[in-house]
Design a protein around this motif. Sequence first.
Motif, PDB file in Angstrom:
ATOM      1  N   ALA A  45       0.828  -1.217   0.000  1.00  0.00           N
ATOM      2  CA  ALA A  45       0.000   0.000   0.000  1.00  0.00           C
ATOM      3  C   ALA A  45       0.856   1.258   0.000  1.00  0.00           C
ATOM      4  O   ALA A  45       0.332   2.377   0.042  1.00  0.00           O
ATOM      5  CB  ALA A  45      -0.936  -0.012   1.206  1.00  0.00           C
ATOM      6  N   GLY A  46       2.166   1.104  -0.038  1.00  0.00           N
ATOM      7  CA  GLY A  46       3.062   2.265  -0.087  1.00  0.00           C
ATOM      8  C   GLY A  46       3.225   2.763  -1.516  1.00  0.00           C
ATOM      9  O   GLY A  46       2.635   2.200  -2.458  1.00  0.00           O
ATOM     10  N   GLY A  47       4.026   3.790  -1.677  1.00  0.00           N
ATOM     11  CA  GLY A  47       4.202   4.429  -2.990  1.00  0.00           C
ATOM     12  C   GLY A  47       4.602   3.454  -4.080  1.00  0.00           C
ATOM     13  O   GLY A  47       3.894   3.291  -5.084  1.00  0.00           O
ATOM     14  N   GLY A  55       4.859   0.203  -3.826  1.00  0.00           N
ATOM     15  CA  GLY A  55       4.095  -1.046  -3.731  1.00  0.00           C
ATOM     16  C   GLY A  55       2.826  -1.005  -4.573  1.00  0.00           C
ATOM     17  O   GLY A  55       2.514  -1.957  -5.290  1.00  0.00           O
ATOM     18  N   PRO A  65      10.180  -3.703  -1.145  1.00  0.00           N
ATOM     19  CA  PRO A  65      10.661  -2.380  -0.733  1.00  0.00           C
ATOM     20  C   PRO A  65      10.761  -2.241   0.786  1.00  0.00           C
ATOM     21  O   PRO A  65      10.985  -1.147   1.290  1.00  0.00           O
ATOM     22  CB  PRO A  65       9.573  -1.444  -1.277  1.00  0.00           C
ATOM     23  CG  PRO A  65       8.338  -2.274  -1.343  1.00  0.00           C
ATOM     24  CD  PRO A  65       8.714  -3.715  -1.296  1.00  0.00           C
ATOM     25  N   ILE A  67      14.074  -3.549  -3.658  1.00  0.00           N
ATOM     26  CA  ILE A  67      13.709  -2.171  -4.018  1.00  0.00           C
ATOM     27  C   ILE A  67      14.152  -1.179  -2.946  1.00  0.00           C
ATOM     28  O   ILE A  67      14.645  -0.100  -3.242  1.00  0.00           O
ATOM     29  CB  ILE A  67      12.172  -2.062  -4.230  1.00  0.00           C
ATOM     30  CG1 ILE A  67      11.689  -3.075  -5.274  1.00  0.00           C
ATOM     31  CG2 ILE A  67      11.790  -0.637  -4.612  1.00  0.00           C
ATOM     32  CD1 ILE A  67      12.274  -2.899  -6.657  1.00  0.00           C
ATOM     33  N   GLY A  68      13.943  -1.525  -1.699  1.00  0.00           N
ATOM     34  CA  GLY A  68      14.308  -0.591  -0.630  1.00  0.00           C
ATOM     35  C   GLY A  68      14.127  -1.253   0.733  1.00  0.00           C
ATOM     36  O   GLY A  68      13.808  -2.443   0.820  1.00  0.00           O
ATOM     37  N   PHE A  69      14.328  -0.452   1.757  1.00  0.00           N
ATOM     38  CA  PHE A  69      14.306  -1.005   3.121  1.00  0.00           C
ATOM     39  C   PHE A  69      13.480  -0.096   4.024  1.00  0.00           C
ATOM     40  O   PHE A  69      13.991   0.512   4.970  1.00  0.00           O
ATOM     41  CB  PHE A  69      15.746  -1.144   3.636  1.00  0.00           C
ATOM     42  CG  PHE A  69      16.653  -1.840   2.644  1.00  0.00           C
ATOM     43  CD1 PHE A  69      16.520  -3.202   2.407  1.00  0.00           C
ATOM     44  CD2 PHE A  69      17.585  -1.131   1.917  1.00  0.00           C
ATOM     45  CE1 PHE A  69      17.312  -3.845   1.471  1.00  0.00           C
ATOM     46  CE2 PHE A  69      18.394  -1.757   0.975  1.00  0.00           C
ATOM     47  CZ  PHE A  69      18.260  -3.124   0.750  1.00  0.00           C
ATOM     48  N   SER A 110      11.535  -0.735   6.290  1.00  0.00           N
ATOM     49  CA  SER A 110      11.542  -1.145   7.701  1.00  0.00           C
ATOM     50  C   SER A 110      12.809  -0.674   8.412  1.00  0.00           C
ATOM     51  O   SER A 110      12.919  -0.734   9.631  1.00  0.00           O
ATOM     52  CB  SER A 110      11.443  -2.674   7.811  1.00  0.00           C
ATOM     53  OG  SER A 110      12.645  -3.266   7.332  1.00  0.00           O
TER      54      SER A 110
HETATM   55  N1  NAP Z   1      14.954   1.133  -5.853  1.00  0.00           N
HETATM   56  C1  NAP Z   1      14.260   2.200  -6.277  1.00  0.00           C
HETATM   57  O1  NAP Z   1      14.329   2.603  -7.442  1.00  0.00           O
HETATM   58  C2  NAP Z   1      13.334   2.863  -5.308  1.00  0.00           C
HETATM   59  C3  NAP Z   1      12.414   3.800  -5.767  1.00  0.00           C
HETATM   60  C4  NAP Z   1      11.540   4.355  -4.851  1.00  0.00           C
HETATM   61  C5  NAP Z   1      11.607   3.987  -3.512  1.00  0.00           C
HETATM   62  N2  NAP Z   1      12.545   3.114  -3.103  1.00  0.00           N
HETATM   63  C6  NAP Z   1      12.622   2.674  -1.717  1.00  0.00           C
HETATM   64  O2  NAP Z   1      11.525   1.797  -1.486  1.00  0.00           O
HETATM   65  C7  NAP Z   1      11.088   1.907  -0.147  1.00  0.00           C
HETATM   66  C8  NAP Z   1       9.610   2.220  -0.123  1.00  0.00           C
HETATM   67  O3  NAP Z   1       9.355   3.457  -0.763  1.00  0.00           O
HETATM   68  P1  NAP Z   1       7.877   4.038  -0.827  1.00  0.00           P
HETATM   69  O4  NAP Z   1       7.946   5.325  -1.518  1.00  0.00           O
HETATM   70  O5  NAP Z   1       6.938   3.000  -1.332  1.00  0.00           O
HETATM   71  O6  NAP Z   1       7.611   4.298   0.730  1.00  0.00           O
HETATM   72  P2  NAP Z   1       6.216   4.310   1.495  1.00  0.00           P
HETATM   73  O7  NAP Z   1       5.155   4.938   0.644  1.00  0.00           O
HETATM   74  O8  NAP Z   1       6.497   4.914   2.822  1.00  0.00           O
HETATM   75  O9  NAP Z   1       5.850   2.772   1.650  1.00  0.00           O
HETATM   76  C9  NAP Z   1       6.626   1.896   2.407  1.00  0.00           C
HETATM   77  C10 NAP Z   1       5.727   0.823   2.944  1.00  0.00           C
HETATM   78  O10 NAP Z   1       6.524  -0.080   3.684  1.00  0.00           O
HETATM   79  C11 NAP Z   1       5.711  -0.679   4.654  1.00  0.00           C
HETATM   80  N3  NAP Z   1       6.422  -1.028   5.876  1.00  0.00           N
HETATM   81  C12 NAP Z   1       6.539  -2.271   6.393  1.00  0.00           C
HETATM   82  N4  NAP Z   1       7.243  -2.279   7.518  1.00  0.00           N
HETATM   83  C13 NAP Z   1       7.569  -1.003   7.733  1.00  0.00           C
HETATM   84  C14 NAP Z   1       8.285  -0.376   8.777  1.00  0.00           C
HETATM   85  N5  NAP Z   1       8.805  -1.067   9.810  1.00  0.00           N
HETATM   86  N6  NAP Z   1       8.435   0.958   8.706  1.00  0.00           N
HETATM   87  C15 NAP Z   1       7.928   1.670   7.669  1.00  0.00           C
HETATM   88  N7  NAP Z   1       7.234   1.122   6.636  1.00  0.00           N
HETATM   89  C16 NAP Z   1       7.066  -0.214   6.695  1.00  0.00           C
HETATM   90  C17 NAP Z   1       4.584   0.304   4.930  1.00  0.00           C
HETATM   91  O11 NAP Z   1       3.388  -0.389   4.683  1.00  0.00           O
HETATM   92  P3  NAP Z   1       2.540  -1.075   5.842  1.00  0.00           P
HETATM   93  O12 NAP Z   1       2.476  -0.105   6.988  1.00  0.00           O
HETATM   94  O13 NAP Z   1       1.232  -1.318   5.194  1.00  0.00           O
HETATM   95  O14 NAP Z   1       3.277  -2.332   6.182  1.00  0.00           O
HETATM   96  C18 NAP Z   1       4.678   1.384   3.877  1.00  0.00           C
HETATM   97  O15 NAP Z   1       3.466   1.578   3.185  1.00  0.00           O
HETATM   98  C19 NAP Z   1      11.936   3.003   0.494  1.00  0.00           C
HETATM   99  O16 NAP Z   1      12.987   2.365   1.192  1.00  0.00           O
HETATM  100  C20 NAP Z   1      12.466   3.779  -0.707  1.00  0.00           C
HETATM  101  O17 NAP Z   1      13.707   4.386  -0.398  1.00  0.00           O
HETATM  102  C21 NAP Z   1      13.399   2.532  -3.987  1.00  0.00           C
END
Ligand code: NAP
Length: 151
Positions: free
Chosen positions: A13-15, A17, A82, A104-106, A108
């Motif tokens: 449900a994140g960006g 995801g 991610p 993809i990312g971390f 957590s």
């Molecule tokens: N490789 C790339 O090209 C790329 C591009 C964009 C982003 N990223 C990385 O991907 C990751 C996610 O980015 P995003 O934009 O999707 O972020 P986001 O919108 O904040 O989503 C991250 C999701 O991770 C889940 N999560 C599970 N355990 C968590 C925890 N302990 N703390 C925080 N969140 C947790 C959360 O969902 P629930 O609460 O539902 O579990 C949240 O919705 C980041 O690390 C970002 O740096 C990488």
Amino acid sequence: MLEREVLLVLGAAGGVGVSAVQIGKVCGAVVIAVARGPEKLQYLQSIGADHVIDSSKDNIIESAKFFLKARGLKGVDVLYDPVGGKLTQDSLKLLKWGAHILVIGFASGDVPIIRANVALVKAHLAFAALRDRKAVGKVMIVMDASVKSRL
Ligand SMILES: NC(=O)c1ccc[n+]([C@@H]2O[C@H](COP(=O)([O-])OP(=O)(O)OC[C@H]3O[C@@H](n4cnc5c(N)ncnc54)[C@H](OP(=O)(O)O)[C@@H]3O)[C@@H](O)[C@H]2O)c1
């Protein structure tokens, strides 16, 4: 992602995801989406996720296995990750032979360790050759996909 392949999306449900779930559905994949909380799960179902798991209360291994069995599927083909941490460790148990892991990312904050025993039984390419009896004995893993594995 091929049609009918199983895509497991963590942090669904994140960006990133949500995009992964949507792309998976466009490609015809069977999508399992993992998130925390009923509102997120409801949203993920509304965008087409085939199975949703609330990682704040459900056992993701049991829930996913139950779903896969009911659909006659053997396991996860692609893990989109991610999040990292324990979710990754648990998800590795759901991968099938030759599965791909997209790191993809971390979100957590916990960079997961993929233990060598998991690679031994699950890894792509080289170990598939062993399974298919194309190679016996030693395996060298070549990390560059453009280089042919040497067995
Ligand atoms: N490789 C790339 O090209 C790329 C591009 C964009 C982003 N990223 C990385 O991907 C990751 C996610 O980015 P995003 O934009 O999707 O972020 P986001 O919108 O904040 O989503 C991250 C999701 O991770 C889940 N999560 C599970 N355990 C968590 C925890 N302990 N703390 C925080 N969140 C947790 C959360 O969902 P629930 O609460 O539902 O579990 C949240 O919705 C980041 O690390 C970002 O740096 C990488």
